[in-house]
Design a protein around this motif. Structure first.
Motif, mmCIF file in Angstrom:
data_model
loop_
_atom_site.group_PDB
_atom_site.id
_atom_site.type_symbol
_atom_site.label_atom_id
_atom_site.label_comp_id
_atom_site.label_asym_id
_atom_site.label_seq_id
_atom_site.Cartn_x
_atom_site.Cartn_y
_atom_site.Cartn_z
ATOM 1 N N GLN A 33 0.819 -1.207 0.000
ATOM 2 C CA GLN A 33 0.000 0.000 0.000
ATOM 3 C C GLN A 33 0.855 1.260 0.000
ATOM 4 O OE1 GLN A 33 -2.546 -0.401 3.403
ATOM 5 N NE2 GLN A 33 -3.703 -2.126 2.539
ATOM 6 N N VAL A 34 1.912 1.279 0.801
ATOM 7 C CA VAL A 34 2.807 2.442 0.845
ATOM 8 C C VAL A 34 3.493 2.637 -0.500
ATOM 9 C CG1 VAL A 34 4.887 3.379 1.919
ATOM 10 C CG2 VAL A 34 3.142 2.282 3.337
ATOM 11 N N TRP A 35 3.931 1.528 -1.125
ATOM 12 C CA TRP A 35 4.620 1.647 -2.407
ATOM 13 C C TRP A 35 3.680 2.146 -3.498
ATOM 14 C CZ3 TRP A 35 8.966 2.336 -4.657
ATOM 15 C CH2 TRP A 35 9.130 2.040 -6.012
ATOM 16 N N ASP A 36 2.464 1.659 -3.516
ATOM 17 C CA ASP A 36 1.498 2.144 -4.520
ATOM 18 C C ASP A 36 1.214 3.632 -4.353
ATOM 19 O OD1 ASP A 36 1.295 -0.356 -5.664
ATOM 20 O OD2 ASP A 36 -0.424 -0.958 -4.433
ATOM 21 N N ARG A 37 1.095 4.095 -3.119
ATOM 22 C CA ARG A 37 0.869 5.532 -2.887
ATOM 23 C C ARG A 37 2.065 6.357 -3.356
ATOM 24 N NH1 ARG A 37 -1.316 3.849 2.219
ATOM 25 N NH2 ARG A 37 0.639 4.520 3.208
ATOM 26 N N ARG A 38 3.273 5.886 -3.056
ATOM 27 C CA ARG A 38 4.462 6.618 -3.490
ATOM 28 C C ARG A 38 4.579 6.631 -5.010
ATOM 29 N NH1 ARG A 38 9.055 4.354 0.771
ATOM 30 N NH2 ARG A 38 8.260 5.452 2.624
ATOM 31 N N LEU A 39 4.232 5.524 -5.645
ATOM 32 C CA LEU A 39 4.322 5.460 -7.095
ATOM 33 C C LEU A 39 3.338 6.421 -7.755
ATOM 34 C CD1 LEU A 39 5.968 3.787 -9.163
ATOM 35 C CD2 LEU A 39 4.005 2.250 -9.320
ATOM 36 N N ARG A 40 2.108 6.450 -7.268
ATOM 37 C CA ARG A 40 1.117 7.375 -7.826
ATOM 38 C C ARG A 40 1.494 8.831 -7.558
ATOM 39 N NH1 ARG A 40 -2.469 3.410 -5.688
ATOM 40 N NH2 ARG A 40 -2.783 4.750 -3.853
ATOM 41 N N LYS A 41 2.018 9.098 -6.361
ATOM 42 C CA LYS A 41 2.423 10.457 -6.022
ATOM 43 C C LYS A 41 3.570 10.932 -6.906
ATOM 44 C CE LYS A 41 4.033 13.265 -2.140
ATOM 45 N NZ LYS A 41 4.419 13.262 -0.703
ATOM 46 N N PHE A 42 4.559 10.084 -7.105
ATOM 47 C CA PHE A 42 5.696 10.450 -7.953
ATOM 48 C C PHE A 42 5.240 10.652 -9.400
ATOM 49 C CE2 PHE A 42 9.387 9.634 -10.593
ATOM 50 C CZ PHE A 42 10.388 10.330 -9.938
ATOM 51 N N SER A 43 4.357 9.786 -9.882
ATOM 52 C CA SER A 43 3.854 9.914 -11.243
ATOM 53 C C SER A 43 3.057 11.199 -11.423
ATOM 54 C CB SER A 43 2.980 8.700 -11.589
ATOM 55 O OG SER A 43 2.401 8.838 -12.859
ATOM 56 N N HIS A 44 2.308 11.600 -10.417
ATOM 57 C CA HIS A 44 1.504 12.825 -10.509
ATOM 58 C C HIS A 44 2.377 14.071 -10.419
ATOM 59 C CE1 HIS A 44 -1.915 15.498 -10.082
ATOM 60 N NE2 HIS A 44 -1.364 16.006 -8.978
ATOM 61 N N GLU A 45 3.366 14.065 -9.538
ATOM 62 C CA GLU A 45 4.197 15.254 -9.349
ATOM 63 C C GLU A 45 5.069 15.534 -10.564
ATOM 64 O OE1 GLU A 45 6.415 14.780 -5.807
ATOM 65 O OE2 GLU A 45 4.699 15.134 -4.452
ATOM 66 N N TYR A 46 5.619 14.495 -11.180
ATOM 67 C CA TYR A 46 6.552 14.694 -12.288
ATOM 68 C C TYR A 46 5.920 14.402 -13.651
ATOM 69 C CZ TYR A 46 10.091 14.975 -8.654
ATOM 70 O OH TYR A 46 10.826 15.348 -7.556
ATOM 71 N N ASN A 47 4.627 14.200 -13.660
ATOM 72 C CA ASN A 47 3.883 14.015 -14.910
ATOM 73 C C ASN A 47 4.469 12.869 -15.744
ATOM 74 O OD1 ASN A 47 1.872 14.486 -16.773
ATOM 75 N ND2 ASN A 47 2.955 16.178 -17.806
ATOM 76 N N ILE A 48 4.643 11.741 -15.096
ATOM 77 C CA ILE A 48 5.153 10.534 -15.744
ATOM 78 C C ILE A 48 4.096 9.459 -15.593
ATOM 79 C CG2 ILE A 48 7.000 8.818 -15.793
ATOM 80 C CD1 ILE A 48 8.836 10.850 -14.523
ATOM 81 N N SER A 49 3.841 8.748 -16.647
ATOM 82 C CA SER A 49 2.845 7.682 -16.569
ATOM 83 C C SER A 49 3.365 6.532 -15.707
ATOM 84 C CB SER A 49 2.509 7.163 -17.967
ATOM 85 O OG SER A 49 3.644 6.546 -18.550
ATOM 86 N N CYS A 50 2.460 5.867 -15.052
ATOM 87 C CA CYS A 50 2.845 4.751 -14.179
ATOM 88 C C CYS A 50 3.476 3.612 -14.964
ATOM 89 C CB CYS A 50 1.627 4.255 -13.410
ATOM 90 S SG CYS A 50 1.000 5.417 -12.188
ATOM 91 N N GLU A 51 3.021 3.391 -16.196
ATOM 92 C CA GLU A 51 3.577 2.312 -17.007
ATOM 93 C C GLU A 51 5.031 2.586 -17.365
ATOM 94 O OE1 GLU A 51 2.224 -0.513 -17.562
ATOM 95 O OE2 GLU A 51 0.386 0.063 -16.502
ATOM 96 N N ASP A 52 5.350 3.840 -17.727
ATOM 97 C CA ASP A 52 6.740 4.172 -18.034
ATOM 98 C C ASP A 52 7.622 4.051 -16.791
ATOM 99 O OD1 ASP A 52 5.984 4.690 -20.607
ATOM 100 O OD2 ASP A 52 5.762 6.861 -20.299
ATOM 101 N N LEU A 53 7.086 4.446 -15.663
ATOM 102 C CA LEU A 53 7.854 4.346 -14.426
ATOM 103 C C LEU A 53 8.100 2.894 -14.033
ATOM 104 C CD1 LEU A 53 9.182 5.933 -12.165
ATOM 105 C CD2 LEU A 53 6.976 6.005 -10.979
#
Length: 365
Positions: A54-74
């Protein structure tokens, strides 16, 4: 009840031997031990795993939103990084993995069967070579462990015998005779040897934990945990010694690390062998207890039959070859079989003394 079924019940060749029964009992206990361990560790670690996801999913979505990177590319970048870790790529630069000292550390983890997993061959040739290299190296190392075990037990036996004779030299005259005969009348028990090996492993682990705590920056508890995982050749790989960049310049620590690994694995291997002897004795005790319960139950059934039922049972045979014959079975309380103590010397020969079979022929006049 047919004659075939009767003989299958009476013939001990169909009953497993004592060693086979011991093997089955040990396998069943190991399976139960593993099931109990799985339940305990699942209860302890499963909530932490779910929380980490759960913590990792939140961090991944937060990082993707802040830097405008799609989750698939990340996620694609992270998968590439996981592949690069096999070649030794880390977020923080560590020591070289495939120079001569690093490669020596790798082959040491291979032949000792520790296998931390931090270093692994990435080329096809290296993977193929590792199969044959590990086959010969692990076999030779196990032989070395066995030879070390023999000498360790001999040394511990001499130390225990020396302490025994010194303690009773003044009070026990027999101790002097034992000492004069070279200790033929008295030998240390497996429990004493196991205790000495346990103390030795504990001292080595505590000393090594002090060194690792100072050199690796781990807590003392983490260092003790690493010592058990490494010395028992489990090798999870969550803690690995000697992987920091500045460790390349500390040659003394590298040598001390290899020697501590070798000494710890040898001592722990010896301790495991001694404990396996104690476990086998415990299993033998369980088999004796089961045998005693079986004999008591059989004696009670036999007494009940003698008191409340006929002492002789007659079974008629309808087979063509045995037509006109009767089998009379007379119970004998002098012997019982729960398992075979040896393999029958001839196939089809019944060694059972549990019942006496008499054939009486009746001719029709």
């Amino acid at each position: 009840m047919t004659v075939k079924k009767l003989f299958s019940c009476l013939c001990p060749s169909l009953i497993p031997s004592r060693e086979t029964t011991l093997f089955y009992l040990l396998g069943m206990l190991i399976a139960l031990y593993m099931l109990a361990g799985a339940a305990i560790f699942s209860f302890l670690e499963r909530p932490a795993e779910l929380k980490a996801h759960q913590v990792w999913d939140r961090r991944l979505r937060k990082f993707s939103h802040e830097y405008n990177i799609s989750c698939e590319d990340l996620k694609s970048l992270l998968r590439q990084y996981e592949e690069a870790r096999t070649a030794g790529i880390r977020t923080e630069r560590g020591r070289a993995l495939w120079d001569i000292p690093g490669a020596f550390y790798f082959v040491g983890t291979v032949v000792s069967t520790i296998g931390f997993g931090v270093t692994a061959p990435s080329t096809t040739t290296g993977k193929v070579l590792l199969v044959f290299y590990g086959l010969l190296g692990c076999s030779a190392t196990i032989l070395f462990f066995n030879l070390f075990l023999e000498r360790a037990i001999t040394l511990l036996s001499l130390l225990i015998f020396w302490g025994h004779t010194k303690r009773f030299r003044q009070s026990e005259p027999e101790a002097r005779a034992d000492e004069g005969n070279g200790g033929e009348r008295w030998k240390p028990s497996v429990y004493q040897v196991t205790l000495m090996l346990f103390i030795t492993v504990l001292l080595v682990a505590c000393g090594a934990a002090s060194l690792y705590s100072a050199m690796e920056g781990w807590t003392y508890f983490e260092s003790l945990y690493f010592c058990f995982v490494a010395f028992s050749t489990v090798g999870f790989g969550d803690f690995v010694s000697g992987q920091r960049k500045h460790h390349e310049d500390i040659q003394v620590y590298q040598v001390a690390n290899c020697l501590l690994m070798l000494l710890g694995v040898c001592c722990t291997y010896s301790l495991f062998n001694a404990m396996s002897v104690i476990i086998k004795r415990g299993l033998d005790w369980i088999l004796r207890a089961l045998d005693s319960m079986y004999n008591n139950l059989r004696d009670c059934r036999l007494q009940f039959r003698l008191q409340f039922g006929p002492s002789e049972t007659t079974i008629s045979c309808d087979d063509d070859t045995t037509r006109g014959q009767q089998l009379q079975i007379t119970p004998s309380p002098t012997h019982s079989i729960m398992w075979n103590s040896s393999v029958p010397s001839a196939i089809g020969k019944c060694l059972c003394g549990e019942a006496k079979v008499e054939t009486v022929c009746h001719r029709n006049h």
